[in-house]
Design a protein around this motif. Sequence first.
Motif, mmCIF file in Angstrom:
data_model
loop_
_atom_site.group_PDB
_atom_site.id
_atom_site.type_symbol
_atom_site.label_atom_id
_atom_site.label_comp_id
_atom_site.label_asym_id
_atom_site.label_seq_id
_atom_site.Cartn_x
_atom_site.Cartn_y
_atom_site.Cartn_z
ATOM 1 N N ALA B 141 2.667 19.047 -2.550
ATOM 2 C CA ALA B 141 2.772 19.599 -1.199
ATOM 3 C C ALA B 141 4.230 19.564 -0.789
ATOM 4 O O ALA B 141 5.011 18.772 -1.320
ATOM 5 N N SER B 142 4.558 20.442 0.139
ATOM 6 C CA SER B 142 5.929 20.388 0.639
ATOM 7 C C SER B 142 5.933 20.568 2.144
ATOM 8 O O SER B 142 5.059 21.219 2.719
ATOM 9 N N PHE B 143 6.855 19.907 2.759
ATOM 10 C CA PHE B 143 7.038 20.041 4.202
ATOM 11 C C PHE B 143 8.499 19.746 4.506
ATOM 12 O O PHE B 143 9.006 18.688 4.154
ATOM 13 N N ARG B 144 9.152 20.702 5.107
ATOM 14 C CA ARG B 144 10.560 20.485 5.401
ATOM 15 C C ARG B 144 10.682 19.939 6.819
ATOM 16 O O ARG B 144 10.422 20.649 7.770
ATOM 17 N N GLY B 145 10.972 18.673 6.937
ATOM 18 C CA GLY B 145 11.133 18.131 8.277
ATOM 19 C C GLY B 145 10.901 16.623 8.325
ATOM 20 O O GLY B 145 10.678 15.968 7.310
ATOM 21 N N ILE B 146 10.959 16.117 9.561
ATOM 22 C CA ILE B 146 10.819 14.682 9.785
ATOM 23 C C ILE B 146 9.411 14.393 10.291
ATOM 24 O O ILE B 146 8.941 15.031 11.233
ATOM 25 N N ALA B 147 8.756 13.456 9.651
ATOM 26 C CA ALA B 147 7.404 13.093 10.083
ATOM 27 C C ALA B 147 7.372 11.631 10.511
ATOM 28 O O ALA B 147 8.099 10.795 9.989
ATOM 29 N N ALA B 148 6.511 11.346 11.487
ATOM 30 C CA ALA B 148 6.274 9.966 11.911
ATOM 31 C C ALA B 148 4.795 9.682 11.685
ATOM 32 O O ALA B 148 3.950 10.480 12.087
ATOM 33 N N TYR B 149 4.502 8.576 11.017
ATOM 34 C CA TYR B 149 3.115 8.239 10.734
ATOM 35 C C TYR B 149 2.585 7.290 11.804
ATOM 36 O O TYR B 149 3.212 6.283 12.128
ATOM 37 N N HIS B 150 1.420 7.634 12.359
ATOM 38 C CA HIS B 150 0.775 6.757 13.341
ATOM 39 C C HIS B 150 -0.293 5.898 12.653
ATOM 40 O O HIS B 150 -1.236 6.429 12.076
ATOM 41 N N ASP B 151 -0.117 4.586 12.721
ATOM 42 C CA ASP B 151 -1.130 3.673 12.176
ATOM 43 C C ASP B 151 -2.278 3.578 13.169
ATOM 44 O O ASP B 151 -2.085 3.129 14.298
ATOM 45 N N SER B 152 -3.475 3.957 12.740
ATOM 46 C CA SER B 152 -4.608 3.759 13.644
ATOM 47 C C SER B 152 -5.081 2.315 13.506
ATOM 48 O O SER B 152 -4.924 1.689 12.460
ATOM 49 N N CYS B 153 -5.644 1.784 14.586
ATOM 50 C CA CYS B 153 -6.036 0.372 14.606
ATOM 51 C C CYS B 153 -7.051 0.040 13.524
ATOM 52 O O CYS B 153 -6.943 -0.975 12.856
ATOM 53 N N SER B 154 -8.057 0.903 13.358
ATOM 54 C CA SER B 154 -9.101 0.585 12.374
ATOM 55 C C SER B 154 -8.560 0.686 10.956
ATOM 56 O O SER B 154 -8.908 -0.127 10.101
ATOM 57 N N SER B 155 -7.736 1.691 10.694
ATOM 58 C CA SER B 155 -7.144 1.785 9.365
ATOM 59 C C SER B 155 -6.357 0.523 9.066
ATOM 60 O O SER B 155 -6.517 -0.100 8.018
ATOM 61 N N LEU B 156 -5.528 0.151 10.016
ATOM 62 C CA LEU B 156 -4.618 -0.967 9.831
ATOM 63 C C LEU B 156 -5.357 -2.298 9.745
ATOM 64 O O LEU B 156 -5.112 -3.102 8.855
ATOM 65 N N ARG B 157 -6.244 -2.526 10.685
ATOM 66 C CA ARG B 157 -6.815 -3.874 10.799
ATOM 67 C C ARG B 157 -8.201 -4.034 10.180
ATOM 68 O O ARG B 157 -8.629 -5.139 9.901
ATOM 69 N N GLU B 158 -8.915 -2.915 9.988
ATOM 70 C CA GLU B 158 -10.244 -3.053 9.385
ATOM 71 C C GLU B 158 -10.271 -2.617 7.929
ATOM 72 O O GLU B 158 -11.091 -3.098 7.159
ATOM 73 N N MET B 159 -9.387 -1.685 7.569
ATOM 74 C CA MET B 159 -9.483 -1.102 6.232
ATOM 75 C C MET B 159 -8.266 -1.378 5.356
ATOM 76 O O MET B 159 -8.173 -0.860 4.246
ATOM 77 N N GLY B 160 -7.324 -2.148 5.852
ATOM 78 C CA GLY B 160 -6.151 -2.492 5.036
ATOM 79 C C GLY B 160 -5.319 -1.282 4.641
ATOM 80 O O GLY B 160 -4.769 -1.220 3.541
ATOM 81 N N VAL B 161 -5.262 -0.287 5.509
ATOM 82 C CA VAL B 161 -4.486 0.921 5.212
ATOM 83 C C VAL B 161 -3.134 0.827 5.904
ATOM 84 O O VAL B 161 -3.062 0.835 7.138
ATOM 85 N N ARG B 162 -2.089 0.689 5.133
ATOM 86 C CA ARG B 162 -0.759 0.649 5.721
ATOM 87 C C ARG B 162 0.249 1.322 4.791
ATOM 88 O O ARG B 162 0.881 2.297 5.154
ATOM 89 N N ASP B 163 0.349 0.804 3.590
ATOM 90 C CA ASP B 163 1.344 1.339 2.658
ATOM 91 C C ASP B 163 0.885 2.640 1.998
ATOM 92 O O ASP B 163 1.713 3.495 1.680
ATOM 93 N N GLN B 164 -0.442 2.777 1.777
ATOM 94 C CA GLN B 164 -0.939 3.926 1.002
ATOM 95 C C GLN B 164 -0.546 5.266 1.607
ATOM 96 O O GLN B 164 0.000 6.119 0.892
ATOM 97 N N PRO B 165 -0.796 5.496 2.908
ATOM 98 C CA PRO B 165 -0.392 6.804 3.450
ATOM 99 C C PRO B 165 1.120 7.006 3.393
ATOM 100 O O PRO B 165 1.588 8.127 3.140
ATOM 101 N N ARG B 166 1.872 5.929 3.594
ATOM 102 C CA ARG B 166 3.339 6.057 3.549
ATOM 103 C C ARG B 166 3.784 6.452 2.145
ATOM 104 O O ARG B 166 4.674 7.290 1.964
ATOM 105 N N GLU B 167 3.126 5.850 1.153
ATOM 106 C CA GLU B 167 3.446 6.150 -0.235
ATOM 107 C C GLU B 167 3.169 7.629 -0.525
ATOM 108 O O GLU B 167 4.001 8.321 -1.113
#
Lengths: 474, 268
Positions: B141-167
């Motif tokens: 995929a390609s996207f030219r620009g700056i992105a900011a990732y929003h951590d949702s509470c359930s992803s972060l605290r219930e599902m251990g999702v933090r590094d994977q989307p950033r990766e």
Amino acid sequence: MQTSQAFRENAVRAIADDELRAALDKVRQGFGGARRQAAVDRLPEFEALRDAARDIKNHAIAFLDIYLERFEQRVVESGGVVHWCETPGEARDLVLRLCKEVDARTVTKGKTMIAEEIGLNPFLESHGIAPIETDLGEYIIQLADEPPSHIIAPAIHKTKDQVADLFHEHHQQYGKTQRLDDPGKLVDEARQVLRRKYIEADVGITGANFLVAETGSTVIVTNEGNGDLTQTLPKRHIVLATPEKIVPTLEDATTLLRVLARSATGQEFSVYTTFSTGPRRPDDLDGPEGFHVIILDNGRSRLVGSPFQDMLRCIKCGTCLFHCPVYASIGGHAYGSVYQGPMGAVLTPNLIGLPTTRHLPNASSLCGRCEAVCPVRIPIPRMLRHLREKGLGERLVPLRERWAVAAWAWIAQRPRVYRLWARFLVGVLRTIAGRSGRVRRLPLSRGWTGGRDFPAPQGETFMDLWRRAGRGKT
Amino acid sequence: MPSIPDTADPRRDGTRRVGLFVTCLVDLFRPTVGFAAVKLLKHAGCVVEIPATQTCCGQPAYNSGARSEAQAIARQVVAAFDGFDWVVAPSGSCAGMLHRHYPDLLSDDAEWGPRAVALAGRARELMSFLVDVCGVTSVEASFRGIAAYHDSCSSLREMGVRDQPRELLTGISGLELREVPEAEACCGFGGSFSVKYGPISTDIVSRKTDALASVKPDMVVGGDLGCLMNIAGKMRRDGTGIAVRHAAELLADMTEDAAIGAPERAEV
């Protein structure tokens, strides 16, 4: 005085208050995250300590009766007295009697939430006894005639200018006529005013962070040293506590102290940690002649064996307030209760009942940050849900909300009906939005559209598109 | 709460049969996310199926205290997703409901309790599933620009999702990912909380959109449509001009449609 019943109105007023906003922003940026995190990062075993802290409290609660009896025995052995009270009224009367026995005219007070819980200050005043708050934050709000807005930082809603005005107004009687605005000088002036109060006081009242069964000691932590002067200078020291403050040993207390300060203020340890064991002994240089511990239940023992038992682990560090997005928006007063924020939303309905407090457990996004930072791992969101369930069962929820949930749940259990409903809903929203991509005003959803647009659906439901693409077979 | 067993990795033949839990919000508001999820899962070598009897995970009932209704819906989901190797949702919140809350919700049910525990062990959030289970390390995929990732509470605290989307996001060519201050703070959505306590919810989301805007992104992405609709709705009302999309759209290179809450063409 704000009440929990008027929570929504309180919240709206709080959000519109710019001075409160400024104060809360500072609190959030200072305490909400960074400070605690830095303290936690410096201590690799912090997570293990949290487990240990949780286990200590669980054990103490499981054997509450045994440890409380042992505590009483040790207090008596060291020359003190333990009093047991069921209700706030009993506790108030007892404090008054203990004050009158020594002809008290003024009492100094260290920080205690139990005194707030029983409404002690107005009660003593009505009986001609002047209570003097000695914790700086408590002193400030006493001057302002307001309740605490945070369990560990009672005047955190006040800006420096507001404090300067209060001191200027109230300290003139002591010959301090200049309005100060340097924080250091303000603290200094409060210290000078309070110093003579300590010496004049007949009784000193403090709370207790822990009661140690092993030694019959009560423990307080402060950063100002006011607690020490409050309890050592007057003739009589009264400790206000609740049963779940008990811990088996001194060692246990120190484990809890290690998580307490880090969670509360991001300090490794509070500046003063004071253990009080009985009254002054014959060869002591100072200390009170009488040592009285009042243990007030006020409904707490009911929580043992209930779905809310875990709440009894709470060590009142206040970190759940510092990390709560709702608290960050509305501050403490809007809750209209003695205990604010996430811990208050669980504790208050349990102490005084849901009918007057039903908003407290409902006004949460259930983001889970409170549980994530709680030093004793209290599952606050789970208990908030449980209280919501109770509120729904007791029909405390408005009919419209009850009906909405029931109707939605009925549809969600019928996939075919659900698909029709989904198609209809998408169609309606699309019609309102046109090609603008958003809905600016939505019936029955003013709560959302009052401050935000509502994004419109893309077009058709996923299920329709998927079926049409011929891939829906299962 | 009963412990959730970790289900064994791929089947012997190497393919993973994935039941996609579309989620009600994606179904209603953002079908593109569903198609993006299918594309990503297939690309990762999964066989994807979408049970037609799914509706919603039951969170609205569960969080309102309507426990028996939530239990009924949970049983329906457990039945619908029987037999899949994995159940994947493009949402940390719905995945968290299946993974963390179903076992608790059905713990007293002798028949459905164990089935709920089994489902919980197989339920995952999309991006963490791609990285942790499928071992995906890059996307086309390609996207030219700056992105900011929003951590949702359930992803972060219930599902251990933090590094994977950033990766995954940093693997998109042309994309610069910026970290947002106070990333662990809630956006104020909270399901029906956002309507019942609108002024509080709106105030919380203003702090979030301020934090997001402070890193000057062209786009805000996240893994939960609830948060994203909240953030997009606030940004649109304020006229910030920042696009908001589900991360799956970006990862699957499916960004032809208008962003969340954005006009389809210049508004008249």
